[in-house]
Design an enzyme around this catalytic site. Structure first.
Site, PDB file in Angstrom:
ATOM      1  N   SER A 175      -9.073   2.441   3.275  1.00 48.28           N
ATOM      2  CA  SER A 175      -8.045   3.653   3.081  1.00 48.28           C
ATOM      3  C   SER A 175      -6.986   2.753   1.423  1.00 48.28           C
ATOM      4  CB  SER A 175      -7.384   4.067   3.221  1.00 48.28           C
ATOM      5  OG  SER A 175      -6.292   3.541   4.619  1.00 48.28           O
ATOM      6  N   SER A 182      -9.888   0.417   7.230  1.00 44.83           N
ATOM      7  CA  SER A 182      -9.128   0.894   5.918  1.00 44.83           C
ATOM      8  C   SER A 182      -8.886  -0.446   5.805  1.00 44.83           C
ATOM      9  CB  SER A 182      -7.972   1.851   6.447  1.00 44.83           C
ATOM     10  OG  SER A 182      -8.427   3.244   6.452  1.00 44.83           O
ATOM     11  N   LYS A 219       0.611  -1.144  -0.259  1.00 44.65           N
ATOM     12  CA  LYS A 219      -0.023  -0.157   0.140  1.00 44.65           C
ATOM     13  C   LYS A 219       0.431   1.149   0.017  1.00 44.65           C
ATOM     14  CE  LYS A 219      -3.265   1.952   2.664  1.00 44.65           C
ATOM     15  NZ  LYS A 219      -4.787   2.398   4.011  1.00 44.65           N
TER      16      LYS A 219
END
Length: 470
Positions: free
Chosen positions: A146, A170, A68
């Site tokens: 996210s 997230s 990520k």
């Protein structure tokens, strides 16, 4: 194939790490133009790693993986944290975070980065720096956030699993939006060192298709780092051993309403009630019950005081990295508004928020101490919204955050309490959109979550259901 099966092929000599990587690159190149899930590619570097005969002989040797684009420093590569100033500066990190080093030691071949909202601040993934990631089940809808880039990538099979993090939902929110397994581990289960504060809201792990992949990845990377003081109790045995283990007859509370009386979509009610029926069929006791403290009308305020302070700290760190203080021109309006809010807080305000957070943590965990094993709830309050509902609006800069609060109502409490919680992809609505359910356990009890999740997966398989964008 999931990551476990891919690793087995490499171990048997039936495929090479390079062959697996090339298959992943082919899938990325095929699907990414429609989805914008992978925003930083380092394919040539990954090819050199995959071809290295000294690739670590860990449990996932040769399996392709994606990081990520948020707080995961990788020596020799860039990291933007979804911020346009960091993207343009293109600073090269000189060291790995502890977690990235553990991913490497597990034998994973890391091929790039997935999209994240700036600072990971929203439950959608559409940073101005990189543009929106689209949900593979419906391209006009959010994949969640996210970790939305990671979720979209795994949902279409670019890689079998991918790194994700969770400071307010997230991991679990994009898992719900994209039909995946998403475990938020206990605070202190996996180090966030050496740079991030261990007492923050965020934790790290990944998104996968199968419970066994999640369990095995947790085994590979769990444990404290140097200087950690918040350390979850060690498991009795490997988490992978919990897959297929009998969870016994558990007492599960059912939360099928919004605890503060706000909006909850009928599709999410249907999903959680169907999951309750599944659990009852498996022999568990499911009763309408939940911790009273979830009804606290001041809970969002308590969470946001901590959240915006972390954003302000992140902006300071970004400025230090590029050598100048960031301004409103460098940061998205929604986040700049949060940073300004944090700057108006006094030291006493923050200390009060911390104290209220610890009081809430104890109140929430007391429910488990009183004899409950799990809490079953929706993961989100509605099906994946349209991407247009989260767009930045300089005239109303806090609008995306207010929309986020409506959508992500069920996940932040467990970041505040430090407890583990998992999304399971047990439902799709009439439009075919994934609707996840959330199970939360007592602090340190990922083993209970994995046992029950694996039991549900065996009885009601989901891994063969693929997103339509391929």
């Amino acid at each position: 194939m999931d990551a476990t099966d891919q690793a087995a092929l490499v171990a048997k000599g039936e495929v090479t790490p390079s062959e697996l990587l090339e298959a992943a690159i082919q899938r990325i190149e095929q699907s990414n133009p429609a989805l914008n899930a992978v925003v930083i590619e380092w394919f040539e570097h990954a090819r050199s790693i995959a071809a290295d005969p000294h690739l670590p002989d860990g449990p996932f040797r040769g399996v392709p993986f994606l990081l990520k684009d948020l707080y995961t420093s990788f020596a020799g590569q860039t990291l933007s944290n979804g911020n346009i100033a960091l993207k343009n500066a293109a600073k090269i990190d000189t060291a790995d975070t502890t977690l990235v080093a553990r991913f490497k030691a597990a034998g994973l071949v890391i091929a790039g980065r997935t999209n994240s909202p700036e600072m990971g601040s929203l439950p959608t993934t559409q940073p101005l720096a990189w543009g929106a990631t689209r949900n593979p089940w419906a391209l006009d809808r959010t994949p969640g956030g996210s970790s939305g880039g990671a979720a979209a990538a795994v949902a279409v099979g670019m890689v079998p699993f991918a790194n994700a993090s969770d400071g307010g939902g997230s991991i679990r929110i994009p898992a719900s939006c994209c039909g995946l397994v998403g475990l938020k581990p206990s605070q202190g289960r996996i180090t966030v060192g050496p740079a991030r504060a261990e007492v923050g809201l965020g934790v790290e792990l990944g998104l996968s298709r199968t419970v066994r992949d999640t369990a095995a990845l947790l085994d590979a990377v769990r444990g404290p780092g140097v200087g950690d003081t918040v350390i979850a109790p060690a498991p009795r045995r490997p988490y992978l051993d919990e897959v297929g283990a009998d969870p016994g007859r558990l007492r599960i509370g059912l939360l099928d309403v919004h605890p503060r009386g706000e909006f909850l979509h009928g599709d999410c009610v249907s999903a959680v009630r169907a999951a309750a029926t599944m659990l009852e069929r498996l022999g568990h006791i499911v009763e309408p019950a939940w911790p009273d403290c979830l009804a606290d009308a001041t809970l969002p305020r308590k969470f946001m005081a901590l959240w915006v302070t972390q954003m302000a700290m992140a902006a300071r760190e970004f400025g230090a990295k590029i050598g100048r203080e960031l301004t409103a021109d460098d940061i998205e309006p929604v986040n700049w508004a949060g940073i300004q809010q944090a700057r108006r807080l006094t030291a006493v305000d923050y200390a009060v928020a911390e104290a209220e957070g610890w009081a809430f943590r104890r109140a929430l965990q007391q429910w488990w101490a009183d004899g409950w094993d799990l809490l079953l709830s929706p993961t989100v309050a509605e099906p994946p919204p349209l991407l247009t509902e989260f767009e930045n609006n300089p005239e109303h800069p806090t609008a995306p955050q207010r929309r986020a609060g409506q959508f992500a109502a069920f996940t932040p409490p467990f970041n505040m309490s430090g407890q583990p919680a998992i999304n399971l992809p047990l439902h799709r609505n009439a439009d075919g959109l994934p609707i996840g359910i959330q199970l939360a356990a007592d602090y340190g009890r990922e083993d209970v979550l994995i046992r029950v999740a694996a039991q549900l997966e065996s009885a009601y398989p989901w891994a063969s259901v693929h997103a339509p964008v391929v």
